[in-house]
Design a protein around this motif. Structure first.
Motif, PDB file in Angstrom:
ATOM      1  N   GLU A 198       3.648 -10.152  20.726  1.00 28.26           N
ATOM      2  CA  GLU A 198       4.199  -9.550  19.488  1.00 28.26           C
ATOM      3  C   GLU A 198       5.442  -9.463  19.097  1.00 28.26           C
ATOM      4  O   GLU A 198       6.111  -9.662  18.175  1.00 28.26           O
ATOM      5  N   GLY A 199       6.168  -9.507  20.313  1.00 33.85           N
ATOM      6  CA  GLY A 199       7.965  -9.537  20.121  1.00 33.85           C
ATOM      7  C   GLY A 199       8.370 -10.979  19.753  1.00 33.85           C
ATOM      8  O   GLY A 199       9.245 -11.043  18.730  1.00 33.85           O
ATOM      9  N   LEU A 200       7.629 -11.997  20.330  1.00 34.42           N
ATOM     10  CA  LEU A 200       7.996 -13.418  19.785  1.00 34.42           C
ATOM     11  C   LEU A 200       7.641 -13.703  18.399  1.00 34.42           C
ATOM     12  O   LEU A 200       8.364 -14.115  17.510  1.00 34.42           O
ATOM     13  N   ALA A 201       6.587 -13.016  17.682  1.00 33.15           N
ATOM     14  CA  ALA A 201       5.977 -13.359  16.521  1.00 33.15           C
ATOM     15  C   ALA A 201       7.234 -12.695  15.552  1.00 33.15           C
ATOM     16  O   ALA A 201       7.365 -13.007  14.568  1.00 33.15           O
ATOM     17  N   PHE A 202       7.352 -11.304  15.971  1.00 29.98           N
ATOM     18  CA  PHE A 202       8.468 -10.584  15.192  1.00 29.98           C
ATOM     19  C   PHE A 202       9.522 -11.286  15.036  1.00 29.98           C
ATOM     20  O   PHE A 202      10.187 -11.373  13.833  1.00 29.98           O
ATOM     21  N   THR A 203      10.183 -11.680  16.041  1.00 32.32           N
ATOM     22  CA  THR A 203      11.568 -12.348  16.178  1.00 32.32           C
ATOM     23  C   THR A 203      11.322 -13.793  15.149  1.00 32.32           C
ATOM     24  O   THR A 203      12.333 -13.871  14.510  1.00 32.32           O
ATOM     25  N   HIS A 204      10.302 -14.260  15.467  1.00 26.50           N
ATOM     26  CA  HIS A 204      10.133 -15.742  14.732  1.00 26.50           C
ATOM     27  C   HIS A 204      10.004 -15.369  13.080  1.00 26.50           C
ATOM     28  O   HIS A 204      10.731 -16.160  12.572  1.00 26.50           O
ATOM     29  N   ALA A 205       9.361 -14.334  12.856  1.00 25.66           N
ATOM     30  CA  ALA A 205       9.305 -14.169  11.631  1.00 25.66           C
ATOM     31  C   ALA A 205      10.682 -13.717  10.940  1.00 25.66           C
ATOM     32  O   ALA A 205      10.942 -14.067   9.789  1.00 25.66           O
TER      33      ALA A 205
ATOM     34  N   ASP B 149      12.277 -11.820  24.012  1.00 24.56           N
ATOM     35  CA  ASP B 149      11.617 -11.545  22.800  1.00 24.56           C
ATOM     36  C   ASP B 149      12.808 -11.766  21.554  1.00 24.56           C
ATOM     37  O   ASP B 149      12.295 -11.928  20.572  1.00 24.56           O
ATOM     38  N   LEU B 150      13.942 -11.562  21.911  1.00 24.32           N
ATOM     39  CA  LEU B 150      14.999 -11.401  20.833  1.00 24.32           C
ATOM     40  C   LEU B 150      15.397 -12.713  20.408  1.00 24.32           C
ATOM     41  O   LEU B 150      16.061 -12.911  19.440  1.00 24.32           O
ATOM     42  N   SER B 151      15.381 -13.665  21.400  1.00 23.32           N
ATOM     43  CA  SER B 151      16.185 -15.060  21.468  1.00 23.32           C
ATOM     44  C   SER B 151      15.466 -16.046  22.288  1.00 23.32           C
ATOM     45  O   SER B 151      15.307 -15.758  23.523  1.00 23.32           O
ATOM     46  N   PHE B 152      14.714 -17.087  21.862  1.00 24.24           N
ATOM     47  CA  PHE B 152      13.938 -17.984  22.611  1.00 24.24           C
ATOM     48  C   PHE B 152      13.822 -19.146  22.117  1.00 24.24           C
ATOM     49  O   PHE B 152      14.121 -19.498  20.973  1.00 24.24           O
ATOM     50  N   VAL B 153      13.473 -20.087  22.966  1.00 20.13           N
ATOM     51  CA  VAL B 153      12.932 -21.529  22.839  1.00 20.13           C
ATOM     52  C   VAL B 153      11.798 -21.767  23.282  1.00 20.13           C
ATOM     53  O   VAL B 153      11.380 -21.411  24.453  1.00 20.13           O
ATOM     54  N   VAL B 154      11.022 -22.717  22.561  1.00 17.71           N
ATOM     55  CA  VAL B 154       9.564 -22.920  22.949  1.00 17.71           C
ATOM     56  C   VAL B 154       9.597 -24.585  23.193  1.00 17.71           C
ATOM     57  O   VAL B 154       9.868 -25.031  22.240  1.00 17.71           O
TER      58      VAL B 154
ATOM     59  N   GLU C 195       8.390 -36.096  29.297  1.00 16.26           N
ATOM     60  CA  GLU C 195       8.961 -35.742  28.014  1.00 16.26           C
ATOM     61  C   GLU C 195       8.752 -34.376  27.654  1.00 16.26           C
ATOM     62  O   GLU C 195       7.827 -33.679  28.072  1.00 16.26           O
ATOM     63  N   ALA C 196       9.567 -33.926  26.588  1.00 10.55           N
ATOM     64  CA  ALA C 196       9.158 -32.666  26.081  1.00 10.55           C
ATOM     65  C   ALA C 196       9.508 -32.665  24.609  1.00 10.55           C
ATOM     66  O   ALA C 196      10.146 -33.553  24.299  1.00 10.55           O
ATOM     67  N   GLU C 197       8.939 -31.495  23.922  1.00  9.87           N
ATOM     68  CA  GLU C 197       9.133 -31.385  22.464  1.00  9.87           C
ATOM     69  C   GLU C 197       9.816 -29.833  22.276  1.00  9.87           C
ATOM     70  O   GLU C 197       8.945 -29.187  22.805  1.00  9.87           O
ATOM     71  N   VAL C 198      10.734 -29.807  21.575  1.00 12.25           N
ATOM     72  CA  VAL C 198      11.135 -28.441  21.174  1.00 12.25           C
ATOM     73  C   VAL C 198      10.185 -28.015  20.095  1.00 12.25           C
ATOM     74  O   VAL C 198      10.193 -28.890  18.962  1.00 12.25           O
ATOM     75  N   LEU C 199       9.296 -26.853  20.046  1.00  6.61           N
ATOM     76  CA  LEU C 199       8.529 -26.642  19.031  1.00  6.61           C
ATOM     77  C   LEU C 199       9.489 -25.537  18.331  1.00  6.61           C
ATOM     78  O   LEU C 199       8.931 -25.489  16.978  1.00  6.61           O
ATOM     79  N   THR C 200       9.996 -24.812  18.825  1.00  4.34           N
ATOM     80  CA  THR C 200      10.674 -23.772  18.050  1.00  4.34           C
ATOM     81  C   THR C 200      11.953 -23.340  18.853  1.00  4.34           C
ATOM     82  O   THR C 200      11.969 -23.096  20.195  1.00  4.34           O
ATOM     83  N   LEU C 201      12.930 -22.815  18.147  1.00  4.53           N
ATOM     84  CA  LEU C 201      13.990 -22.036  18.514  1.00  4.53           C
ATOM     85  C   LEU C 201      14.375 -20.897  17.941  1.00  4.53           C
ATOM     86  O   LEU C 201      14.558 -20.937  16.442  1.00  4.53           O
ATOM     87  N   ALA C 202      14.427 -19.692  18.125  1.00  5.81           N
ATOM     88  CA  ALA C 202      14.446 -18.584  17.108  1.00  5.81           C
ATOM     89  C   ALA C 202      15.131 -17.448  17.701  1.00  5.81           C
ATOM     90  O   ALA C 202      15.146 -17.177  18.981  1.00  5.81           O
ATOM     91  N   SER C 203      16.246 -16.787  17.325  1.00  3.82           N
ATOM     92  CA  SER C 203      16.933 -15.677  17.338  1.00  3.82           C
ATOM     93  C   SER C 203      16.713 -14.557  16.360  1.00  3.82           C
ATOM     94  O   SER C 203      16.632 -14.803  15.218  1.00  3.82           O
ATOM     95  N   ASP C 204      16.582 -13.335  16.840  1.00  4.28           N
ATOM     96  CA  ASP C 204      16.696 -12.224  15.839  1.00  4.28           C
ATOM     97  C   ASP C 204      17.998 -12.541  15.079  1.00  4.28           C
ATOM     98  O   ASP C 204      18.943 -12.527  15.517  1.00  4.28           O
TER      99      ASP C 204
END
Length: 141
Positions: free
Chosen positions: A4-11, A39-44, A51-60
């Motif tokens: 919930e927290g991750l989705a809120f921040t991403h939105a 929940d307020l700032s993250f990288v996925v 190897e890895a791929e950045v799927l998203t990076l988001a901060s409130d």
């Protein structure tokens, strides 16, 4: 971190166009997905062997502009380097200037472009960083 927290921040970070809670719930349960931050700032990132791929990076929005996203990404890169990840890839919209600045600051370089890749017609800039433990000599996370 909670779905919930991750989705809120991403939105909030993407102007209401964030990913649903169900996606974040799956990421939290996936052993190949690495989430770093709060929940307020993250990288996925998704790992696949060395190897890895950045799927998203988001901060409130309340947390933006203070270097938190950069620090989260730098720490994630350090951890993944120590876990044997050698190359990390990502795609970012050419008009996402703040994200481009973060990725460049962290050492990513452009390797190609995908014209009109996003729904709004923006070109995707494909970027890569090569990691090594020598790049992050300390083991602090």
């Amino acid at each position: 971190m909670t779905p919930e927290g991750l989705a809120f921040t991403h939105a909030a970070a993407f102007g209401g166009n964030g990913w649903p809670e169900a996606d974040f719930a799956q990421y939290l349960d996936d052993p190949n997905v690495f989430l770093h931050g709060t929940d307020l700032s993250f990288v996925v990132l998704r790992r696949a062997g060395p190897e890895a791929e950045v799927l998203t990076l988001a901060s409130d929005p309340s947390c933006q502009g203070n270097g938190l996203a950069t620090r989260n990404l730098e720490r994630a890169l350090r951890i993944l380097a120590h876990q044997g990840v050698q190359d990390i890839f990502l795609e970012v919209a050419e008009d996402n200037i703040p994200a481009l600045a973060i990725y460049t600051r962290c050492g990513f370089t452009e390797i190609s472009r995908r014209p009109k890749y996003y729904k709004n017609g923006a070109t995707a800039i494909c970027m890569k960083i090569e990691l090594s433990v020598a790049s992050f000599p300390d083991t602090a996370t």
